[in-house]
Design a protein around this motif. Structure first.
Motif, mmCIF file in Angstrom:
data_model
loop_
_atom_site.group_PDB
_atom_site.id
_atom_site.type_symbol
_atom_site.label_atom_id
_atom_site.label_comp_id
_atom_site.label_asym_id
_atom_site.label_seq_id
_atom_site.Cartn_x
_atom_site.Cartn_y
_atom_site.Cartn_z
ATOM 1 N N UNK A 6 36.990 29.218 31.804
ATOM 2 C CA UNK A 6 36.070 30.036 32.588
ATOM 3 C C UNK A 6 35.468 31.073 31.654
ATOM 4 N N UNK A 7 34.209 31.391 31.847
ATOM 5 C CA UNK A 7 33.564 32.393 31.001
ATOM 6 C C UNK A 7 34.333 33.707 31.005
ATOM 7 N N UNK A 8 34.867 34.096 32.150
ATOM 8 C CA UNK A 8 35.578 35.372 32.253
ATOM 9 C C UNK A 8 36.872 35.398 31.451
ATOM 10 N N UNK A 9 37.367 34.235 31.034
ATOM 11 C CA UNK A 9 38.576 34.177 30.223
ATOM 12 C C UNK A 9 38.300 34.534 28.765
ATOM 13 N N UNK A 23 22.965 34.677 29.232
ATOM 14 C CA UNK A 23 24.020 33.712 29.537
ATOM 15 C C UNK A 23 23.523 32.697 30.562
ATOM 16 N N UNK A 24 22.856 33.180 31.593
ATOM 17 C CA UNK A 24 22.315 32.280 32.620
ATOM 18 C C UNK A 24 21.325 31.297 32.011
ATOM 19 N N UNK A 25 20.434 31.787 31.162
ATOM 20 C CA UNK A 25 19.455 30.912 30.503
ATOM 21 C C UNK A 25 20.144 29.875 29.622
ATOM 22 N N UNK A 26 21.176 30.300 28.894
ATOM 23 C CA UNK A 26 21.926 29.375 28.043
ATOM 24 C C UNK A 26 22.549 28.270 28.892
ATOM 25 N N UNK A 27 23.180 28.654 29.984
ATOM 26 C CA UNK A 27 23.835 27.672 30.843
ATOM 27 C C UNK A 27 22.828 26.671 31.407
ATOM 28 N N UNK A 33 26.214 23.678 35.396
ATOM 29 C CA UNK A 33 26.089 24.236 36.744
ATOM 30 C C UNK A 33 26.820 25.574 36.766
ATOM 31 N N UNK A 34 26.057 26.645 37.010
ATOM 32 C CA UNK A 34 26.673 27.955 36.989
ATOM 33 C C UNK A 34 27.086 28.400 38.378
ATOM 34 N N UNK A 35 28.115 29.226 38.408
ATOM 35 C CA UNK A 35 28.590 29.800 39.658
ATOM 36 C C UNK A 35 27.715 31.014 39.950
ATOM 37 N N UNK A 41 33.106 32.908 36.669
ATOM 38 C CA UNK A 41 33.862 31.756 37.166
ATOM 39 C C UNK A 41 33.273 30.434 36.694
ATOM 40 N N UNK A 42 32.137 30.477 36.027
ATOM 41 C CA UNK A 42 31.500 29.268 35.514
ATOM 42 C C UNK A 42 32.388 28.642 34.454
#
Length: 61
Positions: A6-9, A23-27, A33-35, A41-42
């Protein structure tokens, strides 16, 4: 088999918030699929998070 995290980890919440758009653009560019409710949580592969962190680090002067 790819290690999934998870990204948050690996990215602290203040950094996630500060670089949210990047980060959103990268994903999206990677087809991940981003959360939308919780970006942290992604789930991404170890390789993808490494690439993302390299991008974020290169933008810091």
């Amino acid at each position: 088999m790819a290690l999934m995290v998870k990204l948050s980890e690996v990215i602290p919440p203040p950094m996630l918030e500060q670089h949210r758009e990047h980060i959103r653009d990268f994903l999206l560019q990677e087809g991940i699929k981003l959360d939308k409710a919780d970006l942290g949580a992604t789930v991404v592969t170890e390789r993808q998070v490494k690439e993302l962190l390299e991008e974020l680090a290169s933008g810091v002067d």
